[in-house]
Design an enzyme around this catalytic site. Structure first.
Site, PDB file in Angstrom:
ATOM      1  N   GLN A  78      -2.242   1.591   3.544  1.00 36.61           N
ATOM      2  CA  GLN A  78      -0.963   0.975   4.330  1.00 36.61           C
ATOM      3  C   GLN A  78      -0.360   0.409   3.223  1.00 36.61           C
ATOM      4  O   GLN A  78      -0.381  -0.532   2.651  1.00 36.61           O
ATOM      5  CB  GLN A  78      -1.359  -0.185   5.433  1.00 36.61           C
ATOM      6  N   PHE A  79       0.793   1.174   2.623  1.00 36.32           N
ATOM      7  CA  PHE A  79       1.353   0.659   1.482  1.00 36.32           C
ATOM      8  C   PHE A  79       2.624  -0.276   1.778  1.00 36.32           C
ATOM      9  O   PHE A  79       2.790  -1.245   0.811  1.00 36.32           O
ATOM     10  CB  PHE A  79       2.178   1.977   0.998  1.00 36.32           C
ATOM     11  N   THR A  80       2.844  -0.483   3.105  1.00 38.39           N
ATOM     12  CA  THR A  80       3.642  -1.649   3.388  1.00 38.39           C
ATOM     13  C   THR A  80       3.138  -2.912   3.026  1.00 38.39           C
ATOM     14  O   THR A  80       3.822  -3.972   3.043  1.00 38.39           O
ATOM     15  CB  THR A  80       4.045  -1.515   4.992  1.00 38.39           C
TER      16      THR A  80
END
Length: 151
Positions: A78-80
């Site tokens: 999850q790059f967010t």
């Protein structure tokens, strides 16, 4: 590197309307990788995560680790988790690791976890995924390598 660890009774991840990973009791871990992350940092994060004693013992105290309860892992990239919301209302993701490097790091984390945990499921890097879970507690812990291991 950031791990958002949720103690779950069960969790699953779906991509393109197909369940690609699911676990029973254990941890759902959302994984964010930044450009400065290394395998050494990943090793430290994995060791800390697997050693967390956040399952209840016979006295109701959070004193048991994943291995003590035959816990399972569901690892989802999850790059967010590296969203920068300081300016304006549209998050910036410039601190997230480049996709090729982050994918390599994610695969490394999965591989290393499989050496220690019998059941390790995963999401699909970069895919549009739907995550379902039953958070047990609720119990959620955030591990941030900058906070844990900076000198």
């Amino acid at each position: 590197m950031r791990f958002v660890i949720q103690r779950v009774s069960h969790a699953s991840v779906t991509a393109e309307q197909e369940v690609i990973g699911q676990i029973r009791r254990g941890f759902l871990v959302l994984i964010g990788v930044c450009s400065e992350d290394t395998r050494e940092i990943a090793d430290k994060m994995i060791r800390k995560m697997i050693g967390l004693r956040i399952f209840e013992d016979e006295n109701g105290k959070t004193n048991l680790a994943l291995k003590d309860v035959d816990g399972e892992l569901l690892l989802v990239s999850q790059f967010t988790l590296y969203a920068d919301c300081r300016k304006g209302n549209r998050p910036s993701f410039i601190h997230a690791g480049a996709p090729e490097m982050a994918c390599e790091m994610y695969d490394y984390i999965i591989e290393k976890c499989r050496e220690q945990v019998p059941v390790v499921e995963q999401g699909s890097f970069g895919a549009d995924m739907k995550v379902e879970l039953l958070n047990d507690g609720p119990f959620t812990i955030v591990l941030d390598s900058e906070e844990l291991f900076s000198k």
